[in-house]
Design a protein around this motif. Structure first.
Motif, PDB file in Angstrom:
ATOM      1  N   ILE A  46      92.619 -18.989  55.019  1.00 20.83           N
ATOM      2  CA  ILE A  46      94.139 -18.396  55.253  1.00 20.83           C
ATOM      3  C   ILE A  46      94.782 -19.634  55.605  1.00 20.83           C
ATOM      4  O   ILE A  46      95.646 -20.000  55.269  1.00 20.83           O
ATOM      5  CB  ILE A  46      94.208 -17.298  56.139  1.00 20.83           C
ATOM      6  N   ASP A  47      94.125 -20.383  56.576  1.00 22.39           N
ATOM      7  CA  ASP A  47      94.847 -21.591  57.186  1.00 22.39           C
ATOM      8  C   ASP A  47      95.040 -22.628  56.005  1.00 22.39           C
ATOM      9  O   ASP A  47      95.860 -23.398  55.951  1.00 22.39           O
ATOM     10  CB  ASP A  47      93.919 -22.035  58.256  1.00 22.39           C
ATOM     11  N   ILE A  75      95.150 -22.308  52.709  1.00 20.91           N
ATOM     12  CA  ILE A  75      96.154 -21.747  51.873  1.00 20.91           C
ATOM     13  C   ILE A  75      97.760 -21.880  52.401  1.00 20.91           C
ATOM     14  O   ILE A  75      98.330 -22.632  51.370  1.00 20.91           O
ATOM     15  CB  ILE A  75      96.069 -20.166  51.270  1.00 20.91           C
ATOM     16  N   THR A  76      97.818 -21.681  53.658  1.00 27.28           N
ATOM     17  CA  THR A  76      99.222 -21.590  54.124  1.00 27.28           C
ATOM     18  C   THR A  76      99.522 -23.214  54.355  1.00 27.28           C
ATOM     19  O   THR A  76     100.644 -23.534  53.991  1.00 27.28           O
ATOM     20  CB  THR A  76      99.326 -20.916  55.435  1.00 27.28           C
ATOM     21  N   SER A 106      98.384 -25.265  52.715  1.00 31.85           N
ATOM     22  CA  SER A 106      98.686 -26.065  51.210  1.00 31.85           C
ATOM     23  C   SER A 106     100.049 -25.783  50.762  1.00 31.85           C
ATOM     24  O   SER A 106     100.498 -26.659  50.087  1.00 31.85           O
ATOM     25  CB  SER A 106      97.593 -25.659  50.120  1.00 31.85           C
ATOM     26  N   MET A 107     100.576 -24.398  50.864  1.00 30.43           N
ATOM     27  CA  MET A 107     101.989 -24.062  50.751  1.00 30.43           C
ATOM     28  C   MET A 107     102.820 -24.945  51.132  1.00 30.43           C
ATOM     29  O   MET A 107     104.056 -25.118  50.651  1.00 30.43           O
ATOM     30  CB  MET A 107     102.075 -22.566  51.067  1.00 30.43           C
ATOM     31  N   ARG A 108     102.646 -25.246  52.403  1.00 33.87           N
ATOM     32  CA  ARG A 108     103.541 -26.318  52.939  1.00 33.87           C
ATOM     33  C   ARG A 108     103.459 -27.814  52.721  1.00 33.87           C
ATOM     34  O   ARG A 108     104.440 -28.209  52.492  1.00 33.87           O
ATOM     35  CB  ARG A 108     103.094 -26.283  54.699  1.00 33.87           C
ATOM     36  N   TRP A 156     103.476 -28.515  47.658  1.00 35.30           N
ATOM     37  CA  TRP A 156     104.255 -27.804  47.000  1.00 35.30           C
ATOM     38  C   TRP A 156     104.664 -28.446  45.672  1.00 35.30           C
ATOM     39  O   TRP A 156     105.072 -27.697  44.678  1.00 35.30           O
ATOM     40  CB  TRP A 156     105.538 -27.419  47.845  1.00 35.30           C
ATOM     41  N   PRO A 171      97.753 -23.735  46.070  1.00 39.13           N
ATOM     42  CA  PRO A 171      97.246 -23.299  47.303  1.00 39.13           C
ATOM     43  C   PRO A 171      96.173 -22.352  47.102  1.00 39.13           C
ATOM     44  O   PRO A 171      95.127 -22.474  47.859  1.00 39.13           O
ATOM     45  CB  PRO A 171      98.483 -22.690  47.773  1.00 39.13           C
TER      46      PRO A 171
END
Length: 393
Positions: free
Chosen positions: A18-19, A21-22, A24-26, A29, A251
């Motif tokens: 989860i960490d 993925i989040t 990587s989303m930040r 992008w 992500p």
């Protein structure tokens, strides 16, 4: 909250995933195909994940293609053997997942392939039965590494060794080699998986079975050297090094890589824990139900986390009836992809030699990394109460 004991259906995302993925989303992008700094950073994150996934299966990173999941990966493999002017022969088993059986049957029905489905003996595919099915136009053997319902670990390594020698001999007389594919969805994260030991040409990877996101990958031996045939489904851009068009889901790929790394780092520990909990489950079932419990899966040559069993004291104890009476635990009858079908005995169990009356009462419990003995005790008490309620009513 009910105890979750259906980890073969899906696993929750690991906190580290989860960490990842989040984060990587930040941070990732940008389009990975872009040539400026943030695009290159996204590309680098994908390549790091590719290396982590490759390490999980003992392969080289250049032989990994990311996909949407196991169904796409399996379908790609079958697409790879199709060609003009030939009807190739494929060998598979009668206990494969729908994402193998259904596309192969579709190709057979429209005349694109010949298909032989080998039946297991007591839940396991026989190497000799596979070899006895080989024909002059056999181009692919697709056998799952571990069964999703019984946990039975299939002899893919042994098939690979025999086919390797078969191909060497056939090459001397100019015949085309037979390719080997294994759907390793249920095996990854539970047992050691090494493509070199298995001697496979294709291997299917599914992230949500080992605490990763719902994407997957496909290993193709010698991909960049064209050692193994590869054809993608889609027309589009040159993403994934030209092997799979479409802008990469950075992500989720990063999350898959992180999940793979967690398995690589802790597999021995996870295996030991899963085996210990599953042994405790079997022990408690025997204590509570004595001769009224029938195990449909072996405790050897089996995934360390999987227990398929039937309660045989009454015909009233059919799987769906028990599920409706459970209050504190969540388990399944077998493959989650069949959950909306009209209830009938599992074809996997029937093909594995389990009688229909026992198969109708079958339940599958699959434990996870966080499952404790206390969770098993809750389930046993819940199951016992459910049985009492059903029989009394």
């Amino acid at each position: 909250m009910a105890v979750y004991l259906d980890y073969n259906a899906t696993t929750p995302l690991a906190p580290q995933v989860i960490d990842a993925i989040t984060g990587s989303m930040r941070d990732h992008w940008a389009n990975p195909s872009s040539n400026y700094t943030v695009g290159k950073e996204s590309k680098a994150a994908i390549e790091k994940a590719r290396g982590q996934v490759a390490k999980l299966i003992g392969g080289a990173s250049e032989n990994i293609v990311f996909t949407s999941g196991g169904t796409e990966s399996n379908n790609i493999v079958f697409n790879c053997i199709l060609r003009e002017g030939e009807v190739p022969h494929v060998i598979t088993s009668t206990i494969e997942h729908d994402s193998v059986i259904k596309p192969l049957n579709h190709l057979k029905d429209n005349g694109s392939i010949e298909l032989t489905c080998v039946k297991p003996v007591n839940g396991y595919i026989s190497v000799s039965d596979v070899m006895n099915s080989v024909k002059s136009n056999t181009r692919l053997i697709s056998i799952m590494l571990a069964n999703n319902e019984t946990g039975a670990i299939q002899p893919v390594k042994e098939i690979g060794e025999v086919i390797r020698l078969y191909n060497i001999n056939n090459n001397k007389i100019g015949q085309e080699r037979i390719l080997i594919h294994t759907d390793a969805a249920q095996a990854l994260g539970k047992i050691s998986v090494d493509v070199q030991e298995l001697k496979v040409d294709y291997l299917t990877i599914v992230g949500h079975k080992f605490y990763g996101p719902r994407i997957g990958g496909l290993y193709i031996k010698g991909l960049t050297s064209n050692e193994t045939p590869y054809k993608h489904f889609f027309a589009g851009g040159g993403q994934e090094r030209g092997y799979r068009p479409g802008t990469e889901n950075t992500p989720m790929i990063v999350g898959l890589g992180t999940a793979a790394q967690l398995v690589s780092d802790r597999l021995i520990h996870h295996m030991s824990h899963l085996r210990s909990i599953c042994e405790y489950l079997r022990k408690r079932l025997k204590e509570k139900f004595d001769d009224g419990v029938h195990f449909n899966s072996s405790d050897s040559d089996c995934l360390p986390n999987t227990c398929n069993f039937s309660l045989t004291a009454s015909h009233l104890l059919q799987g769906p009836v028990i599920l409706r009476h459970l209050k504190s635990s969540q388990i399944s009858l077998g493959a989650a992809c069949h959950s909306h079908d009209t209830f009938k005995a599992s074809f996997v169990l029937l093909e594995s030699g389990v009688s229909e009356d026992i198969a109708l009462n079958a339940l599958r419990v699959s434990v996870g990394r966080e499952t404790t003995r206390a969770d098993i005790d809750i389930f046993i008490n819940d199951l016992s109460q459910a049985v009492n309620d059903i029989i009394i009513k």
